[in-house]
Enzyme design. Structure first.
Site: not given
Length: 360
Positions: A104, A171, A195
């Site tokens: 990511w 993030d 999530k």
């Protein structure tokens, strides 16, 4: 299969608290005696506005977010933020630093390079992203440094916030609201909801006002953070059902005793599985170094590839869902987000022990 015999370890979208789903089910056709579902009503109406604002206030309360930070509900997932952040905060002649800890962060820096100059503040790629870096080379004139707090694919997680003297952006898509944090150490935090916060479709952004004030203004209107601040995240139609569900999940976190209690549960759940790995004498091997292990995503391999496939097949037959590792790395991964109960992690630990006893 039914909900009682299914153990959801999906990496995202992932488990939601059963009580939250039950509350949503009860209110689905007639939300608060409005005669409509929350999905059917105007996002400009008073009923939805109360839901929207209550979710923001719960977020502020749980994270102790100071008044000099804005809380936004956006769309496009974390992936849009990879582009939107440099579009707003990286001007010509400036550079942004990225801490490289996995797939990511690689995606984030790729998008930023299309906007302006970037460099790597630190990277553990040479070690197959098995650990979190501990030293950071921040160059003079850096506009901001970007980090990924938890790495779903490789199963690593920052245990402390990097001490960096430039604006820090995180993030937190896969560990937001999983433990207490000091928001004031960050200029910006963002996260996809799917999530730990609710269903997919909502992105949370927490941005310090003085940092926000430095944003560029020549971007398209919907891609300016200031637009969403000015309109309380209602510039265009928001994902109303997702925000309602996010608010209900935050309420559930409060009911668990807040973030301290949730963190204790997460540590207990992860320990159940890591203890099996560590005590297996090599039958199971973890990907991440012990001091960098994630509480959210437990990544591991089985003794040999053929046996690993058998493990995954038998696990699926036993009701364990989502244990396959990410397609880019393979192996196994148990994602034990907030809503995954302790009982599910205990069941997985017991299954792992039984499988090892049968095949070791």
């Amino acid at each position: 299969m039914n909900r009682e015999t299914t153990y959801n370890f999906n990496a995202g979208p992932s488990a939601l608290p059963t009580v939250v789903l039950e509350r949503a089910q009860q209110q689905l056709l007639n939300f608060e005696e409005s005669g409509m579902s929350i999905m059917e009503m105007s996002h400009r109406g008073k009923v939805y506005e109360a839901v929207h604002n209550a979710a923001i206030e719960r977020m502020r309360k749980l994270y102790n977010i100071p008044s000099d930070y804005e809380v936004l509900f956006l769309q496009g997932g974390a992936s849009l933020q990879f582009s939107m952040i440099p579009m707003n905060f990286l001007a010509e002649g400036e550079k942004a630093g990225y801490i490289m800890t996995g797939s990511w962060s690689e995606k984030a820096i790729k998008e930023a390079k299309m906007v302006g100059a970037t460099y790597e503040v630190a990277s553990t790629k040479d070690n197959h992203y098995k650990n979190i870096p501990t030293t950071f080379n921040v160059e003079e004139g850096t506009r901001y440094v970007h980090m990924t707090s938890n790495n779903t694919i490789f199963g690593t997680q920052f245990k402390t916030t990097p001490d960096i003297n430039v604006p820090l952006i995180a993030d937190m898509s896969s560990d937001i609201m999983s433990k207490p944090i000091d928001v004031t150490k960050f200029a910006m935090i963002y996260a996809g909801a799917q999530k730990n916060l609710g269903p997919s479709g909502v992105t949370v952004a927490i941005i310090r006002k003085d940092f926000l004030a430095t944003a560029k203004t020549e971007n398209p209107t919907v891609l300016q953070y200031a637009t969403h601040v000015k309109n309380n995240s209602l510039y265009h139609t928001p994902p109303t059902f997702g925000i309602y569900m996010l608010g209900e999940v935050l309420k559930w976190i409060e009911e668990q005793g807040g973030l301290e209690a949730v963190n204790q549960q997460n540590e207990m759940k992860a320990a159940l599985i890591y203890d099996v790995i560590d005590g297996s004498e090599g039958f199971y091997t973890g990907h991440a170094d012990k001091d960098s292990r994630s509480l959210m995503n437990i990544t591991f391999r089985v003794a040999d590839e053929a046996l690993e496939q058998q493990f995954l097949t038998e696990a699926a037959e036993a009701g364990f869902v989502g244990l396959n590792g990410h397609r880019s790395v393979g192996g196994c991964r148990a994602s034990a987000y907030n809503a995954v109960p302790v009982a599910a992690c205990q069941a997985l630990a017991d299954f792992m022990k039984a499988f090892m006893a049968k095949h070791k």
